[in-house]
Design a protein around this motif. Sequence first.
Motif, mmCIF file in Angstrom:
data_model
loop_
_atom_site.group_PDB
_atom_site.id
_atom_site.type_symbol
_atom_site.label_atom_id
_atom_site.label_comp_id
_atom_site.label_asym_id
_atom_site.label_seq_id
_atom_site.Cartn_x
_atom_site.Cartn_y
_atom_site.Cartn_z
ATOM 1 N N LEU A 53 -20.584 155.227 -56.854
ATOM 2 C CA LEU A 53 -19.756 156.462 -57.486
ATOM 3 C C LEU A 53 -19.878 156.652 -59.104
ATOM 4 C CD1 LEU A 53 -16.677 156.216 -55.619
ATOM 5 C CD2 LEU A 53 -18.308 157.933 -55.396
ATOM 6 N N ILE A 54 -19.696 155.425 -59.975
ATOM 7 C CA ILE A 54 -19.911 155.259 -61.311
ATOM 8 C C ILE A 54 -21.461 155.649 -61.657
ATOM 9 C CG2 ILE A 54 -19.591 154.060 -63.193
ATOM 10 C CD1 ILE A 54 -17.207 152.854 -61.793
ATOM 11 N N GLY A 55 -22.328 154.804 -61.324
ATOM 12 C CA GLY A 55 -23.574 155.102 -61.495
ATOM 13 C C GLY A 55 -24.308 156.385 -61.024
ATOM 14 N N GLY A 56 -23.971 156.813 -60.000
ATOM 15 C CA GLY A 56 -24.176 158.235 -59.558
ATOM 16 C C GLY A 56 -23.897 159.324 -60.522
ATOM 17 N N PHE A 57 -22.622 159.114 -60.610
ATOM 18 C CA PHE A 57 -22.062 160.104 -61.985
ATOM 19 C C PHE A 57 -22.862 160.230 -63.224
ATOM 20 C CE2 PHE A 57 -19.501 160.981 -65.532
ATOM 21 C CZ PHE A 57 -19.219 162.515 -65.343
ATOM 22 N N ILE A 58 -23.068 158.756 -63.644
ATOM 23 C CA ILE A 58 -23.893 158.862 -65.178
ATOM 24 C C ILE A 58 -25.316 159.389 -64.896
ATOM 25 C CG2 ILE A 58 -24.909 157.062 -66.412
ATOM 26 C CD1 ILE A 58 -22.299 155.197 -66.132
ATOM 27 N N VAL A 59 -25.986 158.810 -63.940
ATOM 28 C CA VAL A 59 -27.437 159.316 -63.787
ATOM 29 C C VAL A 59 -27.347 160.749 -63.365
ATOM 30 C CG1 VAL A 59 -29.508 158.931 -62.398
ATOM 31 C CG2 VAL A 59 -28.269 157.010 -62.965
ATOM 32 N N ALA A 60 -26.599 161.432 -62.588
ATOM 33 C CA ALA A 60 -26.527 162.697 -62.135
ATOM 34 C C ALA A 60 -26.158 163.681 -63.503
ATOM 35 C CB ALA A 60 -25.581 163.168 -60.979
ATOM 36 N N PHE A 61 -25.392 163.258 -63.976
ATOM 37 C CA PHE A 61 -25.022 164.053 -65.509
ATOM 38 C C PHE A 61 -26.069 163.961 -66.455
ATOM 39 C CE2 PHE A 61 -23.333 164.231 -69.691
ATOM 40 C CZ PHE A 61 -22.637 165.445 -69.497
ATOM 41 N N ALA A 62 -26.677 162.862 -66.454
ATOM 42 C CA ALA A 62 -27.809 162.888 -67.415
ATOM 43 C C ALA A 62 -29.046 163.413 -66.914
ATOM 44 C CB ALA A 62 -28.426 161.227 -67.503
ATOM 45 N N ALA A 63 -29.314 163.575 -65.745
ATOM 46 C CA ALA A 63 -30.473 164.375 -65.303
ATOM 47 C C ALA A 63 -30.154 165.793 -65.429
ATOM 48 C CB ALA A 63 -30.677 163.961 -63.798
ATOM 49 N N LEU A 64 -28.888 166.247 -64.953
ATOM 50 C CA LEU A 64 -28.764 167.669 -64.995
ATOM 51 C C LEU A 64 -28.593 168.191 -66.459
ATOM 52 C CD1 LEU A 64 -27.605 170.062 -63.414
ATOM 53 C CD2 LEU A 64 -25.330 169.140 -63.854
ATOM 54 N N PHE A 65 -28.020 167.414 -67.425
ATOM 55 C CA PHE A 65 -28.015 167.539 -68.856
ATOM 56 C C PHE A 65 -29.636 167.796 -69.163
ATOM 57 C CE2 PHE A 65 -28.310 166.405 -73.380
ATOM 58 C CZ PHE A 65 -27.648 167.500 -73.706
ATOM 59 N N THR A 66 -30.359 167.106 -68.950
ATOM 60 C CA THR A 66 -31.816 166.751 -69.494
ATOM 61 C C THR A 66 -32.617 167.976 -68.749
ATOM 62 O OG1 THR A 66 -31.829 164.490 -69.203
ATOM 63 C CG2 THR A 66 -33.909 165.696 -69.235
ATOM 64 N N GLU A 67 -32.363 168.269 -67.582
ATOM 65 C CA GLU A 67 -32.832 169.604 -67.110
ATOM 66 C C GLU A 67 -32.496 170.887 -67.560
ATOM 67 O OE1 GLU A 67 -35.008 172.034 -64.640
ATOM 68 O OE2 GLU A 67 -35.106 169.913 -64.786
ATOM 69 N N ILE A 68 -31.141 171.078 -67.798
ATOM 70 C CA ILE A 68 -30.614 172.268 -68.424
ATOM 71 C C ILE A 68 -31.271 172.338 -69.986
ATOM 72 C CG2 ILE A 68 -28.442 173.407 -69.434
ATOM 73 C CD1 ILE A 68 -27.081 172.419 -66.890
ATOM 74 N N ALA A 69 -31.030 171.380 -70.658
ATOM 75 C CA ALA A 69 -31.444 171.372 -72.177
ATOM 76 C C ALA A 69 -33.101 171.532 -72.188
ATOM 77 C CB ALA A 69 -30.753 170.262 -73.014
ATOM 78 N N TYR A 70 -33.980 170.648 -71.494
ATOM 79 C CA TYR A 70 -35.273 170.613 -71.959
ATOM 80 C C TYR A 70 -36.201 171.268 -70.836
ATOM 81 C CZ TYR A 70 -33.024 167.227 -75.221
ATOM 82 O OH TYR A 70 -32.564 166.704 -76.136
ATOM 83 N N ARG A 71 -35.860 171.060 -69.669
ATOM 84 C CA ARG A 71 -36.566 171.555 -68.517
ATOM 85 C C ARG A 71 -38.024 171.002 -68.241
ATOM 86 N NH1 ARG A 71 -33.704 175.286 -65.988
ATOM 87 N NH2 ARG A 71 -32.651 176.993 -66.952
ATOM 88 N N PRO A 72 -37.837 169.802 -68.120
ATOM 89 C CA PRO A 72 -38.908 168.817 -68.113
ATOM 90 C C PRO A 72 -39.911 168.979 -66.724
ATOM 91 C CG PRO A 72 -37.261 167.369 -67.813
ATOM 92 C CD PRO A 72 -36.606 168.825 -68.281
ATOM 93 N N PRO A 73 -40.881 168.554 -66.599
ATOM 94 C CA PRO A 73 -41.483 168.747 -65.276
ATOM 95 C C PRO A 73 -41.049 167.656 -64.352
ATOM 96 C CG PRO A 73 -43.077 168.125 -66.779
ATOM 97 C CD PRO A 73 -41.920 168.396 -67.574
ATOM 98 N N ILE A 74 -41.173 167.764 -63.144
ATOM 99 C CA ILE A 74 -40.308 166.886 -62.040
ATOM 100 C C ILE A 74 -40.781 165.520 -62.155
ATOM 101 C CG2 ILE A 74 -41.911 167.204 -60.349
ATOM 102 C CD1 ILE A 74 -38.278 166.970 -59.790
ATOM 103 N N TRP A 75 -42.070 165.308 -62.577
ATOM 104 C CA TRP A 75 -42.601 163.828 -62.798
ATOM 105 C C TRP A 75 -41.695 163.068 -63.956
ATOM 106 C CZ3 TRP A 75 -44.318 161.799 -67.488
ATOM 107 C CH2 TRP A 75 -44.791 162.930 -68.465
ATOM 108 N N VAL A 76 -41.485 163.990 -64.983
ATOM 109 C CA VAL A 76 -40.384 163.312 -65.943
ATOM 110 C C VAL A 76 -39.140 162.837 -65.447
ATOM 111 C CG1 VAL A 76 -39.278 163.619 -68.073
ATOM 112 C CG2 VAL A 76 -41.467 164.395 -67.787
#
Length: 116
Positions: A53-76
């Motif tokens: 639960l804790i790790g999933g929240f941290i990683v999912a939030f970081a991935a979502l933030f990265t996707e919205i802010a930078y729109r990197p390719p999927i390999w990143v």
Amino acid sequence: MNPLLAGLAGRCPHCGEGALFRGFLTVADHCEACGYDFSRADPGDGPAVFVMLIGGFIVAFAALFTEIAYRPPIWVHLAVFLPMTVGVCVGLLRPMKGVLLAAQFANQAAESRHED
């Protein structure tokens, strides 16, 4: 020493001195310093659930933030967040198990017994 802080550090919740673990996640049979018996302690699946639960929240939030802010390719995402998921989960598992074992000690938890 506070039992929960001792558990977080991987130390005996009774005296705060001896090691709580004899391996990475294997609980020691007893404390080397005070002789406290750890054989009754069993956190079950609790640490894994909290870590997911804790790790999933941290990683999912970081991935979502990265996707919205930078729109990197999927390999990143794969190159960054898969190792991050493993690192966060493995890093949290031992301290979380220590805290839950210490919480059992602090609350004098035991298995329920059915009297006939």
